[in-house]
Design an enzyme around this catalytic site. Sequence first.
Site, mmCIF file in Angstrom:
data_model
loop_
_atom_site.group_PDB
_atom_site.id
_atom_site.type_symbol
_atom_site.label_atom_id
_atom_site.label_comp_id
_atom_site.label_asym_id
_atom_site.label_seq_id
_atom_site.Cartn_x
_atom_site.Cartn_y
_atom_site.Cartn_z
ATOM 1 N N HIS A 195 3.038 1.520 4.357
ATOM 2 C CA HIS A 195 2.191 0.540 3.726
ATOM 3 C C HIS A 195 0.813 1.145 3.973
ATOM 4 O O HIS A 195 -0.296 0.405 4.637
ATOM 5 C CB HIS A 195 2.125 -0.434 5.473
ATOM 6 C CG HIS A 195 1.678 -2.178 5.878
ATOM 7 N ND1 HIS A 195 3.009 -2.969 6.191
ATOM 8 C CD2 HIS A 195 0.956 -2.502 4.520
ATOM 9 C CE1 HIS A 195 2.480 -4.089 5.333
ATOM 10 N NE2 HIS A 195 1.441 -3.905 5.113
ATOM 11 N N ASP A 225 9.027 3.566 -0.098
ATOM 12 C CA ASP A 225 7.827 3.093 -0.597
ATOM 13 C C ASP A 225 7.136 4.414 -0.346
ATOM 14 O O ASP A 225 6.781 4.982 0.848
ATOM 15 C CB ASP A 225 7.617 1.691 -1.422
ATOM 16 C CG ASP A 225 6.869 1.612 0.582
ATOM 17 O OD1 ASP A 225 5.632 2.159 1.221
ATOM 18 O OD2 ASP A 225 6.493 0.604 1.241
HETATM 19 C C1 LIG Z 1 -2.296 -6.322 -2.555
HETATM 20 C C2 LIG Z 1 -1.246 -5.691 -1.396
HETATM 21 C C3 LIG Z 1 -0.606 -6.857 -0.697
HETATM 22 C C4 LIG Z 1 0.570 -6.614 0.113
HETATM 23 N N1 LIG Z 1 0.926 -6.928 0.800
HETATM 24 C C5 LIG Z 1 1.937 -6.724 2.134
HETATM 25 C C6 LIG Z 1 2.632 -7.763 2.394
HETATM 26 O O1 LIG Z 1 2.549 -9.040 2.393
HETATM 27 N N2 LIG Z 1 3.731 -7.248 3.256
HETATM 28 C C7 LIG Z 1 4.411 -6.196 3.326
HETATM 29 O O2 LIG Z 1 5.239 -5.441 3.458
HETATM 30 N N3 LIG Z 1 3.355 -4.719 2.600
HETATM 31 C C8 LIG Z 1 2.689 -5.633 1.905
HETATM 32 N N4 LIG Z 1 1.882 -4.699 0.848
HETATM 33 C C9 LIG Z 1 2.296 -3.171 1.405
HETATM 34 C C10 LIG Z 1 2.725 -2.538 0.304
HETATM 35 O O3 LIG Z 1 4.508 -3.611 0.131
HETATM 36 C C11 LIG Z 1 3.307 -1.144 0.784
HETATM 37 O O4 LIG Z 1 4.415 -0.818 1.708
HETATM 38 C C12 LIG Z 1 2.160 -0.469 0.326
HETATM 39 O O5 LIG Z 1 1.238 -0.834 -0.282
HETATM 40 C C13 LIG Z 1 2.848 0.553 0.202
HETATM 41 O O6 LIG Z 1 2.852 0.873 -1.742
HETATM 42 P P1 LIG Z 1 2.202 1.829 -2.766
HETATM 43 O O7 LIG Z 1 1.657 3.641 -2.283
HETATM 44 O O8 LIG Z 1 3.253 1.912 -3.618
HETATM 45 O O9 LIG Z 1 0.907 0.821 -3.166
HETATM 46 C C14 LIG Z 1 1.199 -4.649 0.401
HETATM 47 C C15 LIG Z 1 0.003 -4.263 -0.618
HETATM 48 C C16 LIG Z 1 -0.913 -4.625 -1.913
HETATM 49 C C17 LIG Z 1 -1.651 -3.532 -2.630
#
Ligand SMILES: Cc1cc2nc3c(=O)[nH]c(=O)nc-3n(C[C@H](O)[C@H](O)[C@H](O)COP(=O)(O)O)c2cc1C
Length: 296
Positions: A195, A225
């Site tokens: 996350h 992810d």
């Molecule tokens: C703007 C934003 C909003 C997010 N909202 C959620 C959410 O509501 N629920 C969730 O499970 N993860 C949420 N995430 C986390 C992403 O799903 C993901 O797990 C995390 O950003 C890691 O991926 P990345 O390294 O590609 O950013 C959010 C991430 C970002 C950047």
Amino acid sequence: MLNCRDTNEITREFLDSILVEQRLIGSDLPDTSIEIFSKKFQTPIMNAAFSHVQGMQPEAESAAAEMGAGIRAAGALNLWGMCEDDEFPKIAAKDPDTIRIIKPYENEDKIYAQIECAKAAGAIAVGMDIDHAFNRNGEYDVVNGEEMRPKTFEQLHDYIEAAGDLPFVIKGVLSTFDARESVRAGAAAIIVSTHHGILESAVPPLEVLPDIAEEVGGEAVIFADGCMDSGMDVFKALALGADAVSVSRHILQNFTRDGAEGVTRRLNEMTGELRSVMARTGCHNLREINSSLLWM
Ligand SMILES: Cc1cc2nc3c(=O)[nH]c(=O)nc-3n(C[C@H](O)[C@H](O)[C@H](O)COP(=O)(O)O)c2cc1C
């Protein structure tokens, strides 16, 4: 916190430390298509569960629905995060191949209502990010004024029962323990994720992925992810046991700049990058990607 390391930095370093072996004889242009929950997609790359995008596309009636349209145009699966019940149907209307990830609300009625809303809107799956229960001060987290809570095995099992035929996805798995419990509770898929670094000094998702894949033993779909910023990163995740991957922060800048079109373009580029690595490693399709192609 003292002596803690930034999890995103650790994840990036680990990803970059993995090298790939070239295998050319008998290789050709590969097929990147994949079937998830009985639906066919052109790519194993999807967006990570998003939320809070309002304002990133001020012109759009719903920025979330706008992003969904961009994801659909790339032939990808859409994952959506925290939103209210009046917004989710708008997202699903633009892209019915959407998974709704519900927050671990303290309010159980809200969770069950959101499961029903996902069903009614025609989502292809529903799930929960179980890793959002606590904040960094050792308290229960509060998001948009909503109290969050950790969930027990029994609670997860009950949500899965309530979802009925709709597959249930548990997001935020980062151990064989949570993977085993998720599958035992009846999850159809898990998302191996930090996350974006919710726990400092956390093990990189891809480092724990092979053990999780072995534990799951094909009984659930595995998404991963965390810093998936290129087709090369995606290839490494698939080789270590993921069925598909999610991209989050990396496509946000494209969305802010160019809206749905920017999202489609970057997802297509990443699929092209993945295709290029597959061609150079002798993988004709996603099933042929495996860890023997990696040098750790
Ligand atoms: C703007 C934003 C909003 C997010 N909202 C959620 C959410 O509501 N629920 C969730 O499970 N993860 C949420 N995430 C986390 C992403 O799903 C993901 O797990 C995390 O950003 C890691 O991926 P990345 O390294 O590609 O950013 C959010 C991430 C970002 C950047």
